[in-house]
Write an enzyme that holds these catalytic residues in place. Structure first.
Site, PDB file in Angstrom:
ATOM      1  N   ASP A 118       0.279  -7.566   1.409  1.00 31.10           N
ATOM      2  CA  ASP A 118       0.669  -6.169   1.596  1.00 31.10           C
ATOM      3  C   ASP A 118       2.184  -5.999   1.693  1.00 31.10           C
ATOM      4  OD1 ASP A 118       0.511  -3.467   1.748  1.00 31.10           O
ATOM      5  OD2 ASP A 118      -0.466  -3.379   3.703  1.00 31.10           O
ATOM      6  N   HIS A 163       0.822  -1.221   0.000  1.00 33.53           N
ATOM      7  CA  HIS A 163       0.000   0.000   0.000  1.00 33.53           C
ATOM      8  C   HIS A 163       0.848   1.261   0.000  1.00 33.53           C
ATOM      9  CE1 HIS A 163       0.311  -0.105   4.542  1.00 33.53           C
ATOM     10  NE2 HIS A 163       0.362   1.196   4.357  1.00 33.53           N
ATOM     11  N   SER A 222       4.419   2.872   7.883  1.00 33.87           N
ATOM     12  CA  SER A 222       4.195   1.669   7.087  1.00 33.87           C
ATOM     13  C   SER A 222       5.418   1.325   6.255  1.00 33.87           C
ATOM     14  CB  SER A 222       2.992   1.864   6.155  1.00 33.87           C
ATOM     15  OG  SER A 222       1.803   1.985   6.890  1.00 33.87           O
TER      16      SER A 222
END
Length: 359
Positions: free
Chosen positions: A128, A97, A211
């Protein structure tokens, strides 16, 4: 904190110890010797907390010094995230992402303000994870060391490193709160909607921009890739403080190794039924199962005789109410495992044996 501040107690303790030894040699009275020993013990106990703090802080500083150079900031056209240097050739592992639909990126390392360029090698949204590669790996690029997920324990102190809110080379501290969590990402705010098993839950702050960074133990090894923070539905879907999740290092290595070697993921290790489905509700508007919309030819469901229109209500011994609950249950299984699927067709309930396929 200046480590020299903590050397004085050691020196005092050592001096008292020497005085005690000298006194013991020059006096025959055991009572005086005992008093000196008690004084020495008290001094040692007084110095111990300072030494413990000193040791812990020095441990943090060493981990940060060792690992932070391996954590980078990744700037896509519209998104900002973090990444971890995977090898000396310039491969960087991050979240799918973070890369989104982009194929070129700007990368900044912790040791330099110079902007490097990188291109996408492969993105694997189902887990992911993604790997990008620097167009030119700078001299001295340092790859991170990855730990053994099987050795991660609840209560371990961990540090999260990344670029929260664009603040590069930031470090937060917490503990491992739990292991083995199965978490489904929201598709909001660019999430992939992936259902990821065996996640590491941590109290270390995970904020936007973290992230793809590193969750690190005090041995200086990456034990996970921070991916998302929990949301609190009762608070307007805001972040729930102290609840973040990281993809375990074992999963990261499995996926990244394949991408580096083959340019793609060749063996997912993720179980699949081979259907496209949607959540359905009953007459009371309560979620009641997963309707089969499409069956993949030759897939597990096809071989078991499932058809479009069937409504799956149970997988093995677990009730299935939504497409998310089905994904979470499959995440705990492996390709090739045998289980049962309970479903309804034209109002009749049926159960069939299924050998799970691979996603």
């Amino acid at each position: 904190m200046d480590a020299r501040r903590f050397r004085a107690p050691r020196a005092v303790a050592a001096l008292l110890c020497c005085l005690g030894l000298l006194s013991g040699c020059s006096h025959s009275s055991t009572s005086h010797s005992g008093e000196k020993e008690d004084s020495t013990a008290r001094a040692a106990r007084a110095a111990a907390p300072g030494r413990a703090v000193d040791d812990l802080q020095n441990g943090y500083l060493k981990v940060i010094e060792d690992v932070l150079p391996s954590v980078v900031q990744i700037q896509a056209r519209t998104d900002l995230g973090s990444g971890v240097v995977y090898d000396g050739q310039g491969h960087i592992v991050t979240n799918a992402h973070v890369v989104g639909t982009e194929d070129s990126f700007r990368v900044t390392t912790a040791n330099s303000e110079d902007t490097l360029t990188a291109r996408l090698v492969f993105s694997y949204p189902q887990q992911d994870l993604a790997v990008i590669k620097l167009d030119k790996a700078p001299k001295g690029l340092k790859a991170a060391r990855f730990g053994d997920s099987a050795k991660v324990e609840v209560g371990q102190i961990v540090l999260a490193m990344g670029s929260p809110l664009g603040l590069s080379s930031s470090v937060t501290q917490g503990i491992v709160s739990a292991t083995g969590r199965t978490v489904t990402e929201s598709r909001d705010n660019g999430g992939t909607g992936a259902t990821i098993p065996n996640m590491v839950q941590t109290s270390a702050a995970i904020n936007p921009g973290n992230s793809g960074g590193a969750l690190v133990n005090l041995d200086g090894r990456v034990i996970g890739i921070p991916t998302l923070a929990a949301t609190e539905p009762g608070a307007g879907h805001g972040a729930a403080p102290g609840i973040g999740f990281a993809i375990p290092a074992s999963t990261v290595r499995t996926v990244a190794d394949q991408i580096v070697k083959d340019g793609k993921v060749t063996e997912t290790g993720r179980a699949a039924l081979g259907i496209t489905g949607r959540t359905v509700v009953n007459d009371d508007y309560e979620v009641a199962g997963v309707a089969v919309v499409e069956v993949t030819a030759g897939g597990a469901a096809d071989k078991a005789g499932l058809e479009p229109g069937d409504v799956i209500t149970r997988l093995g011994d677990t009730d299935i109410t939504t497409i998310t609950s089905l994904a979470q249950e499959l995440a705990s299984d492996r390709p090739g495992e045998r289980t049962t699927v309970t479903y309804t067709r034209d109002g009749d309930e049926k159960t069939v044996d299924v050998t799970l396929g691979e996603q």
